[in-house]
Design a protein around this motif. Sequence first.
Motif, PDB file in Angstrom:
ATOM      1  N   UNK B  87      53.301  50.951  39.242  1.00 45.88           N
ATOM      2  CA  UNK B  87      52.287  50.250  38.225  1.00 45.88           C
ATOM      3  C   UNK B  87      52.529  49.261  39.415  1.00 45.88           C
ATOM      4  N   UNK B  88      53.289  48.440  39.037  1.00 47.45           N
ATOM      5  CA  UNK B  88      53.246  46.636  38.773  1.00 47.45           C
ATOM      6  C   UNK B  88      54.186  46.562  40.285  1.00 47.45           C
ATOM      7  N   UNK B  89      54.622  46.845  41.631  1.00 45.82           N
ATOM      8  CA  UNK B  89      54.847  46.418  42.336  1.00 45.82           C
ATOM      9  C   UNK B  89      53.530  46.453  43.610  1.00 45.82           C
ATOM     10  N   UNK B  90      52.660  46.894  43.197  1.00 48.35           N
ATOM     11  CA  UNK B  90      51.699  46.576  44.113  1.00 48.35           C
ATOM     12  C   UNK B  90      50.552  45.223  43.378  1.00 48.35           C
ATOM     13  N   UNK B  91      50.720  45.528  42.645  1.00 53.67           N
ATOM     14  CA  UNK B  91      50.260  43.987  41.539  1.00 53.67           C
ATOM     15  C   UNK B  91      50.858  43.372  41.269  1.00 53.67           C
ATOM     16  N   UNK B  92      52.021  43.019  41.448  1.00 58.54           N
ATOM     17  CA  UNK B  92      52.535  41.776  42.001  1.00 58.54           C
ATOM     18  C   UNK B  92      53.072  41.307  42.838  1.00 58.54           C
ATOM     19  N   UNK B 500      49.128  38.824  35.943  1.00 61.00           N
ATOM     20  CA  UNK B 500      48.533  37.777  35.482  1.00 61.00           C
ATOM     21  C   UNK B 500      47.431  36.998  34.991  1.00 61.00           C
ATOM     22  N   UNK B 501      47.603  36.393  36.223  1.00 63.24           N
ATOM     23  CA  UNK B 501      47.017  34.898  36.529  1.00 63.24           C
ATOM     24  C   UNK B 501      45.911  35.770  37.544  1.00 63.24           C
ATOM     25  N   UNK B 502      45.354  37.287  37.982  1.00 63.73           N
ATOM     26  CA  UNK B 502      44.704  36.853  39.199  1.00 63.73           C
ATOM     27  C   UNK B 502      44.036  39.069  38.985  1.00 63.73           C
ATOM     28  N   UNK B 503      44.418  39.465  38.018  1.00 66.02           N
ATOM     29  CA  UNK B 503      43.378  40.693  37.872  1.00 66.02           C
ATOM     30  C   UNK B 503      42.675  40.513  36.360  1.00 66.02           C
ATOM     31  N   UNK B 504      41.568  41.565  35.823  1.00 69.46           N
ATOM     32  CA  UNK B 504      40.925  41.710  34.331  1.00 69.46           C
ATOM     33  C   UNK B 504      42.438  42.831  33.674  1.00 69.46           C
ATOM     34  N   UNK B 505      42.277  42.727  32.183  1.00 74.17           N
ATOM     35  CA  UNK B 505      42.718  43.755  31.590  1.00 74.17           C
ATOM     36  C   UNK B 505      41.569  44.152  31.353  1.00 74.17           C
ATOM     37  N   UNK B 506      42.134  46.139  31.153  1.00 73.44           N
ATOM     38  CA  UNK B 506      42.562  46.508  31.543  1.00 73.44           C
ATOM     39  C   UNK B 506      43.017  46.148  33.474  1.00 73.44           C
ATOM     40  N   UNK B 508      41.909  46.548  36.929  1.00 73.69           N
ATOM     41  CA  UNK B 508      40.662  47.734  37.607  1.00 73.69           C
ATOM     42  C   UNK B 508      41.714  48.990  38.233  1.00 73.69           C
ATOM     43  N   UNK B 509      40.750  50.010  39.105  1.00 78.22           N
ATOM     44  CA  UNK B 509      41.019  50.992  38.861  1.00 78.22           C
ATOM     45  C   UNK B 509      42.033  50.670  40.720  1.00 78.22           C
ATOM     46  N   UNK B 510      41.230  50.144  41.091  1.00 81.40           N
ATOM     47  CA  UNK B 510      41.545  49.914  43.067  1.00 81.40           C
ATOM     48  C   UNK B 510      41.335  47.774  42.626  1.00 81.40           C
ATOM     49  N   UNK B 511      42.645  47.221  42.948  1.00 81.15           N
ATOM     50  CA  UNK B 511      43.354  46.022  42.080  1.00 81.15           C
ATOM     51  C   UNK B 511      43.355  45.166  44.427  1.00 81.15           C
ATOM     52  N   UNK B 512      42.530  44.034  44.050  1.00 83.00           N
ATOM     53  CA  UNK B 512      43.688  43.457  45.447  1.00 83.00           C
ATOM     54  C   UNK B 512      42.909  44.187  46.666  1.00 83.00           C
ATOM     55  N   UNK B 513      41.454  44.522  46.524  1.00 85.87           N
ATOM     56  CA  UNK B 513      41.767  44.985  47.896  1.00 85.87           C
ATOM     57  C   UNK B 513      41.457  43.469  48.902  1.00 85.87           C
ATOM     58  N   UNK B 514      40.519  42.561  48.283  1.00 87.21           N
ATOM     59  CA  UNK B 514      41.115  41.342  49.371  1.00 87.21           C
ATOM     60  C   UNK B 514      42.831  40.307  48.768  1.00 87.21           C
ATOM     61  N   UNK B 515      43.312  40.140  49.989  1.00 85.56           N
ATOM     62  CA  UNK B 515      44.591  39.542  49.468  1.00 85.56           C
ATOM     63  C   UNK B 515      44.432  38.139  48.612  1.00 85.56           C
ATOM     64  N   UNK B 516      45.494  38.032  47.174  1.00 82.08           N
ATOM     65  CA  UNK B 516      45.307  37.014  46.845  1.00 82.08           C
ATOM     66  C   UNK B 516      45.839  35.963  47.983  1.00 82.08           C
ATOM     67  N   UNK B 517      45.725  34.704  47.579  1.00 82.34           N
ATOM     68  CA  UNK B 517      46.717  33.860  48.204  1.00 82.34           C
ATOM     69  C   UNK B 517      47.459  33.582  47.827  1.00 82.34           C
ATOM     70  N   UNK B 518      48.886  33.529  47.541  1.00 80.16           N
ATOM     71  CA  UNK B 518      49.786  32.909  47.111  1.00 80.16           C
ATOM     72  C   UNK B 518      50.486  30.988  48.014  1.00 80.16           C
TER      73      UNK B 518
END
Lengths: 182, 519
Positions: B87-92, B500-506, B508-518
């Motif tokens: 759940x967490x590693x891809x989102x993080x 928490x900062x880049x994704x809505x709650x809940x 989405x089924x597919x998240x970060x199809x565009x890489x965020x800038x860190x």
Amino acid sequence: MSKANNKNVLFKAIGITALMTVFAFAMVPLYNVFCEITGINGKVVVSEALYDEVETDTNRTVTIEFITSINRGMPWEFKSTINKIDVHPGELKEVMFYARNYSQKTITGQAVPSVAPGQASFYLNKTECFCFDQQTLKPGEEIKMPMKFYIDPELPEHLHTVTMSYVLFNATSKGSDSVAAN
Amino acid sequence: MAHDHHPTGLSRWLFTTNHKDIGTMYLWFSFIMFLIGGLMALGIRLELFQPGLQFWDPNFFNTLTTMHGLIMVFGAVMPAFVGLANWLIPMQIGAPDMALPRMNNWSFWILPFAFGLLLSSLFMEGGAPNFGWTFYAPLSTKFGPPSTDFFIFGVHLMGISSIMGAINVIVTVFNMRAPGMTLMKMPMFVWTWVITAFLLIMVMPVLAGAVTMMLTDRHFGTSFFDAAGGGDPVMFQHIFWFFGHPEVYIMILPAFGIASHIIPAFSRKPLFGYSSMVYATASIAFLSFIVWAHHMFTVGMPVAGELYFMIATMIIAVPTGVKIFNWVATMWRGSLTFETPMLFALAFVVLFTLGGVSGVMLAMTPVDKQYHDTYFVVAHFHYVLFPGAIFGTIAAVYYWLPKWTGNMYSEFWGKIHFWFSIIAVNLTFFPMHFSGLAGMQRRVPDYNMMFEGFNQMSSIGAFMLGFGQIIFLGVLIHCIKGGKGKATDKVWEGAEGLEFTHLPSPAPYHSFEQSPEVK
């Protein structure tokens, strides 16, 4: 991010896994070698030593004790004829062991030796031992088995008692021991 | 999302390659296993409520202790952490999914078969494995019941599953991080998990080797652990604990990562000493490989060996202490609030430390000769596993549940769950320290009258603890069905991290199809 990169890391990780699998099985010989080199575990070299006129140190006496035991599922009587003996380092001694098969079947036995303290295993030399090979006894048959040994005069000063232990295992057909136990 | 189409019904779950679906399945699977293993624990506590034999015959009691251990270690704790990783590693790290999604599906779907094999042995002639979860030879080779072979293949399968899960984490973390996220910017949960993954791929093959040797000893005439054929049963213990000690860190490192997220969030301060946390985790992992024989002080090791393993073991207290002081320093002068995840994380820090202290006691060779195989050991490892690994997992579920479901759970019932669990866990396991010190052995269905009081406390605590987890199930279902209303995107005031900062709650089924800038 590319597929090629993924494959690269994937194969490296699989490589580590494969290496560790090999290592798991390599632990078996490594363990034995380690125990033999360090003398940990009281493992003794199961091969004949030669006795060629080692100088006997009559000023020193070492007590050798003998322990015998039977593993579960081994219907034999097994004991040493004496419980302990005083020897001078360098002196060749013979001790007789007695075994009798009291079951109704022909059974092959294998004695597994061990020495305590483990450090003494370097200085214990056997020129002849029933534990070097297996014995097969018919129902009711009995046997006297010799064990000849000498203690290396180099034995460290603080060791004055050495215990030799033999455990007798049923080696008739491996895997059926638990059946024999019933 | 418009392109958010995927199979529905059963085939969604059978064929899914989505990290969130697979994470959900892992978590539910581990929760079911947790309840099954918990029922077995209650069976043990029922028998031990009174001295004498009341409910089970001794062999079935041994079966209960064995299966409880195996199911909790391999079925509950490990899959729960893999589920959280999914759940967490891809989102993080800002990745769209795990790097090897199809392997991910496979590594989950092996598990029901592995545990099907293991649990089916309960219904076989001769009974299920009864030799303890450590399956020492020759108890498991010569004297094991026929169902031992099902156990062996079950362990092979779960080993394959864990290795695939671990490889997936490694590839994902090395290749799929968002641009700008350097290794030393990774969230602590990702760090602890990637170190855990390395432990897994290094020791699961050793476990597989050990059970394979057992299998050939049992059926193919080899003598790895049979002294009559030139083998050595003590070698089994060395091989097992070479796997077993890193294994206990596999079961705790991800929980360290979880605490390192939750404590800063509810202290509203960044984590104190991030890089020392990373190095401490890595050194704990390294040390775990060179201390295994502290489980075997009574086999008759030379004094030099005992000294080495004693000192090496005690050194582990140093990096562990670094972590604990860092968590405390994170809270120092923070503006703390005590929502359910924070309560569980705090209980984790306090009670895990308590389990660590009894661990240092056990590390001392001379006293270990008294403690060995007593309830003191049982108290020690349950203190590090229940309030450690399991409270860590529960804290993580409460912390990220609003992000997963989009709904807030009931804070009131979460707190009830917490207070119930914390009282029950101490009532169950604390008296075991005393009965163990007084000499009560593990894995025996009967005991001396003098231990009755301690055992009754433990049994009452255990049933409370079991009941408390039903509250947890209720909170989970309530939250999934809508809970206490919608969660905000950030969920917690002090929450940090891409999820928490880049994704809505809940999420989405597919998240970060565009890489965020860190940055």
